[in-house]
Design a protein around this motif. Structure first.
Motif, PDB file in Angstrom:
ATOM      1  N   LEU A  16       0.902  -1.335   0.037  1.00 58.53           N
ATOM      2  CA  LEU A  16       0.058   0.045  -0.052  1.00 58.53           C
ATOM      3  C   LEU A  16       1.019   1.371   0.010  1.00 58.53           C
ATOM      4  O   LEU A  16       0.534   2.269  -0.504  1.00 58.53           O
ATOM      5  N   THR A  17       1.819   1.228   0.914  1.00 58.57           N
ATOM      6  CA  THR A  17       2.897   2.277   0.937  1.00 58.57           C
ATOM      7  C   THR A  17       3.455   2.573  -0.403  1.00 58.57           C
ATOM      8  O   THR A  17       3.559   3.733  -1.051  1.00 58.57           O
ATOM      9  N   ILE A  18       3.945   1.540  -1.158  1.00 59.43           N
ATOM     10  CA  ILE A  18       4.600   1.644  -2.529  1.00 59.43           C
ATOM     11  C   ILE A  18       3.422   2.139  -3.595  1.00 59.43           C
ATOM     12  O   ILE A  18       4.061   2.883  -4.512  1.00 59.43           O
ATOM     13  N   GLY A 111       9.607  -5.027  -7.126  1.00 61.01           N
ATOM     14  CA  GLY A 111       8.632  -6.033  -7.649  1.00 61.01           C
ATOM     15  C   GLY A 111       7.051  -5.613  -8.017  1.00 61.01           C
ATOM     16  O   GLY A 111       6.397  -5.837  -9.038  1.00 61.01           O
ATOM     17  N   PHE A 112       6.609  -4.755  -6.917  1.00 58.77           N
ATOM     18  CA  PHE A 112       5.356  -4.018  -7.278  1.00 58.77           C
ATOM     19  C   PHE A 112       5.176  -3.125  -8.387  1.00 58.77           C
ATOM     20  O   PHE A 112       4.127  -3.102  -9.165  1.00 58.77           O
ATOM     21  N   LEU A 113       6.045  -2.382  -8.680  1.00 56.82           N
ATOM     22  CA  LEU A 113       6.328  -1.548  -9.769  1.00 56.82           C
ATOM     23  C   LEU A 113       6.490  -2.149 -11.066  1.00 56.82           C
ATOM     24  O   LEU A 113       6.200  -1.672 -12.177  1.00 56.82           O
ATOM     25  N   THR A 114       6.978  -3.267 -11.215  1.00 57.38           N
ATOM     26  CA  THR A 114       6.913  -3.939 -12.323  1.00 57.38           C
ATOM     27  C   THR A 114       6.334  -5.186 -12.788  1.00 57.38           C
ATOM     28  O   THR A 114       6.076  -5.504 -14.112  1.00 57.38           O
ATOM     29  N   GLN A 115       5.526  -5.720 -11.902  1.00 59.47           N
ATOM     30  CA  GLN A 115       4.806  -7.129 -12.022  1.00 59.47           C
ATOM     31  C   GLN A 115       3.538  -6.977 -12.691  1.00 59.47           C
ATOM     32  O   GLN A 115       2.913  -7.757 -13.180  1.00 59.47           O
ATOM     33  N   ARG A 116       3.109  -5.379 -12.839  1.00 62.55           N
ATOM     34  CA  ARG A 116       1.887  -5.306 -13.174  1.00 62.55           C
ATOM     35  C   ARG A 116       1.855  -5.318 -14.793  1.00 62.55           C
ATOM     36  O   ARG A 116       0.731  -5.401 -15.447  1.00 62.55           O
ATOM     37  N   GLY A 130      23.090 -20.300   2.885  1.00 63.78           N
ATOM     38  CA  GLY A 130      23.679 -20.343   1.408  1.00 63.78           C
ATOM     39  C   GLY A 130      22.979 -19.548   0.708  1.00 63.78           C
ATOM     40  O   GLY A 130      22.508 -18.470   1.137  1.00 63.78           O
ATOM     41  N   VAL A 131      22.714 -19.878  -0.519  1.00 68.16           N
ATOM     42  CA  VAL A 131      21.946 -19.141  -1.497  1.00 68.16           C
ATOM     43  C   VAL A 131      20.653 -20.173  -2.024  1.00 68.16           C
ATOM     44  O   VAL A 131      20.786 -20.984  -2.664  1.00 68.16           O
ATOM     45  N   ARG A 132      19.360 -19.302  -1.705  1.00 66.47           N
ATOM     46  CA  ARG A 132      18.140 -19.976  -2.287  1.00 66.47           C
ATOM     47  C   ARG A 132      17.520 -19.366  -3.506  1.00 66.47           C
ATOM     48  O   ARG A 132      17.703 -18.121  -3.614  1.00 66.47           O
ATOM     49  N   THR A 133      17.342 -20.072  -4.433  1.00 67.82           N
ATOM     50  CA  THR A 133      16.917 -19.374  -5.742  1.00 67.82           C
ATOM     51  C   THR A 133      15.318 -19.677  -5.797  1.00 67.82           C
ATOM     52  O   THR A 133      15.105 -20.791  -5.735  1.00 67.82           O
ATOM     53  N   LEU A 134      14.639 -18.539  -6.288  1.00 69.02           N
ATOM     54  CA  LEU A 134      13.499 -18.659  -6.427  1.00 69.02           C
ATOM     55  C   LEU A 134      13.085 -18.264  -8.025  1.00 69.02           C
ATOM     56  O   LEU A 134      13.462 -17.424  -8.388  1.00 69.02           O
ATOM     57  N   PRO A 135      12.645 -19.505  -8.874  1.00 74.34           N
ATOM     58  CA  PRO A 135      12.729 -18.843 -10.277  1.00 74.34           C
ATOM     59  C   PRO A 135      11.637 -17.679 -10.736  1.00 74.34           C
ATOM     60  O   PRO A 135      10.903 -17.269  -9.934  1.00 74.34           O
ATOM     61  N   ALA A 136      12.060 -17.267 -12.011  1.00 78.18           N
ATOM     62  CA  ALA A 136      11.467 -15.942 -12.484  1.00 78.18           C
ATOM     63  C   ALA A 136       9.914 -16.182 -12.791  1.00 78.18           C
ATOM     64  O   ALA A 136      10.080 -17.163 -13.829  1.00 78.18           O
ATOM     65  N   ARG A 137       9.086 -15.649 -12.264  1.00 72.01           N
ATOM     66  CA  ARG A 137       7.580 -16.010 -12.973  1.00 72.01           C
ATOM     67  C   ARG A 137       6.903 -14.494 -13.009  1.00 72.01           C
ATOM     68  O   ARG A 137       7.168 -13.730 -12.247  1.00 72.01           O
ATOM     69  N   THR A 138       5.600 -14.720 -13.362  1.00 66.38           N
ATOM     70  CA  THR A 138       4.895 -13.540 -13.294  1.00 66.38           C
ATOM     71  C   THR A 138       3.735 -13.614 -12.378  1.00 66.38           C
ATOM     72  O   THR A 138       3.556 -14.705 -11.683  1.00 66.38           O
ATOM     73  N   GLY A 139       3.012 -12.478 -12.236  1.00 67.71           N
ATOM     74  CA  GLY A 139       1.779 -12.472 -11.422  1.00 67.71           C
ATOM     75  C   GLY A 139       1.956 -11.975  -9.883  1.00 67.71           C
ATOM     76  O   GLY A 139       3.031 -12.168  -9.373  1.00 67.71           O
ATOM     77  N   ARG A 140       0.959 -11.432  -9.184  1.00 67.86           N
ATOM     78  CA  ARG A 140       0.999 -10.873  -7.908  1.00 67.86           C
ATOM     79  C   ARG A 140       1.391 -12.115  -7.025  1.00 67.86           C
ATOM     80  O   ARG A 140       2.112 -12.027  -6.136  1.00 67.86           O
ATOM     81  N   PRO A 141       0.652 -13.067  -7.189  1.00 62.84           N
ATOM     82  CA  PRO A 141       0.932 -14.236  -6.127  1.00 62.84           C
ATOM     83  C   PRO A 141       2.197 -14.763  -6.184  1.00 62.84           C
ATOM     84  O   PRO A 141       2.641 -15.309  -4.926  1.00 62.84           O
ATOM     85  N   HIS A 142       2.821 -14.883  -7.301  1.00 64.75           N
ATOM     86  CA  HIS A 142       4.356 -15.233  -7.396  1.00 64.75           C
ATOM     87  C   HIS A 142       5.340 -14.199  -6.374  1.00 64.75           C
ATOM     88  O   HIS A 142       6.029 -14.626  -5.532  1.00 64.75           O
ATOM     89  N   LEU A 143       4.998 -12.788  -6.718  1.00 64.17           N
ATOM     90  CA  LEU A 143       5.753 -11.886  -6.044  1.00 64.17           C
ATOM     91  C   LEU A 143       5.482 -12.023  -4.638  1.00 64.17           C
ATOM     92  O   LEU A 143       6.237 -11.605  -3.826  1.00 64.17           O
ATOM     93  N   MET A 144       4.186 -12.161  -4.026  1.00 64.31           N
ATOM     94  CA  MET A 144       3.930 -12.301  -2.652  1.00 64.31           C
ATOM     95  C   MET A 144       4.541 -13.338  -2.140  1.00 64.31           C
ATOM     96  O   MET A 144       5.152 -13.299  -0.884  1.00 64.31           O
ATOM     97  N   ALA A 145       4.540 -14.575  -3.008  1.00 66.38           N
ATOM     98  CA  ALA A 145       5.369 -15.735  -2.342  1.00 66.38           C
ATOM     99  C   ALA A 145       6.753 -15.498  -2.169  1.00 66.38           C
ATOM    100  O   ALA A 145       7.523 -15.995  -1.209  1.00 66.38           O
ATOM    101  N   LEU A 146       7.135 -14.827  -3.186  1.00 66.17           N
ATOM    102  CA  LEU A 146       8.700 -14.714  -3.100  1.00 66.17           C
ATOM    103  C   LEU A 146       9.212 -13.791  -1.811  1.00 66.17           C
ATOM    104  O   LEU A 146       9.986 -13.729  -1.142  1.00 66.17           O
ATOM    105  N   LEU A 147       8.257 -12.403  -1.794  1.00 64.69           N
ATOM    106  CA  LEU A 147       8.409 -11.681  -0.514  1.00 64.69           C
ATOM    107  C   LEU A 147       8.423 -12.319   0.713  1.00 64.69           C
ATOM    108  O   LEU A 147       9.228 -11.840   1.890  1.00 64.69           O
TER     109      LEU A 147
END
Length: 319
Positions: A16-18, A111-116, A130-147
């Motif tokens: 909401l802030t962003i 993320g919020f400024l570009t996923q739309r 270590g390093v955890r990799t989350l693959p690149a996908r589209t959509g708000r649900p993916h972005l929220m899961a990533l965050l």
């Protein structure tokens, strides 16, 4: 409480802030975060003074015996990768938030400024495990899961060996195949010699935005008597008499030298530099950066100025 239950309301407030304060700044344009007209090849044209020599079209130049460059157009679909530093040194803050929270906010803003607009976003999460990799996908649900995954990263206990930022950057370079935007969010406290070359390799193929996060106490030492300092990455403790003016001056000089070394290393690597502080309005600083990079992009896309106006166009980092 489970991490994802704690993350959901926090991420909604952040979203909401962003969106309230930054909505409309990009509006489908991929030129807002870093300078440059894009990464997809377009038509060739004759070279003009001030053009980027890295865009030389050598095939056309050889056929015509005249130097030619190939223009670039903004991608219609952008692939964004973020390298988020969540190591122990990021678990520090003496102002409005910790550096880790500020780093997560910066990642959320991107993320919020570009996923739309249908862009794909993926992350490399660097932490004590270590390093955890989350693959690149589209959509708000993916972005929220990533965050949420970034929000739930556990803190690293003192003394636990952690991967270096440069190692994570090298891994990211091997994972990301398609040209796009890479955002590195870190305090960059590892020695620049360990990460400058990996970041330079990223900039050779991608547009790279380096978001440096810092806290004011990393720049100056307050006069508060005897202070116990703990290195979050090694667990070492040291008692410091902050009443010593000479000690505080040396601390400030060393801190300034460290930040200047980071700035110079990022400049040599070819990354765009954005500095965010835990004691400042990070949204306002991000807006200033976006508007500055937009102006640079407009200058890069405009016809070359007359010779009397000067030589090559100039740009710079926003720190």
């Amino acid at each position: 409480m489970k991490p994802y239950l704690m993350a959901e309301p926090a991420l909604r407030r952040l979203e909401l802030t962003i969106t309230r304060r930054l909505d409309g700044l990009l509006q489908g344009e991929h030129l807002g975060l870093v300078p440059g007209p894009g990464s997809e090849p377009a038509e060739t044209r004759a070279y003009q003074p001030g053009d980027d020599v890295r865009r030389m079209d050598w095939n056309v130049t050889a056929r015509t015996n005249e130097p030619h460059v190939r223009d670039l157009v903004a991608d219609r679909e952008l692939e964004i990768w973020a390298l988020l530093d969540a190591t122990a040194s990021m678990d520090f803050g003496t102002a409005a938030m910790e550096k880790r929270e500020l780093a997560l906010s910066a990642l959320a803003a991107v993320g919020f400024l570009t996923q739309r607009t249908g862009n794909r976003i993926g992350t490399h999460l660097l932490h004590g495990g270590g390093v955890r990799t989350l693959p690149a996908r589209t959509g708000r649900p993916h972005l929220m899961a990533l965050l949420q995954a970034a929000f739930a990263l556990p803190r690293t206990p003192p003394g636990v060996a952690e991967p270096l930022l440069g190692v994570a950057a090298e891994q990211l370079g091997r994972v990301v195949r398609r040209r796009g935007l890479v955002v590195v969010v870190s305090d960059f406290l590892d020695s620049p010699e360990t990460w400058e070359l990996p970041v330079r390799k990223l900039t050779a193929r991608h547009q790279v935005l380096a978001v440096e996060v810092l806290d004011p106490r990393e720049l100056t030492l307050p006069d508060v008597g005897v202070l116990t300092l703990i290195d979050p990455e090694t667990g070492r403790r040291r008692e410091v008499a902050t009443g010593n003016a000479r000690l505080r001056r040396r601390y400030a000089e060393a801190a300034a030298g460290q930040r200047e070394a980071i700035t110079q290393a990022l400049r040599r690597a070819g990354a765009t530099h954005l500095r965010l502080r835990t004691d400042r309005d990070w949204v306002r600083d991000l807006v200033k950066h976006i508007m500055s990079q937009r102006r640079l992009a407009m200058l890069a896309a405009s016809p070359t100025l007359p010779a009397r106006a000067g030589g090559p166009r100039e740009g710079g980092d926003v720190a």
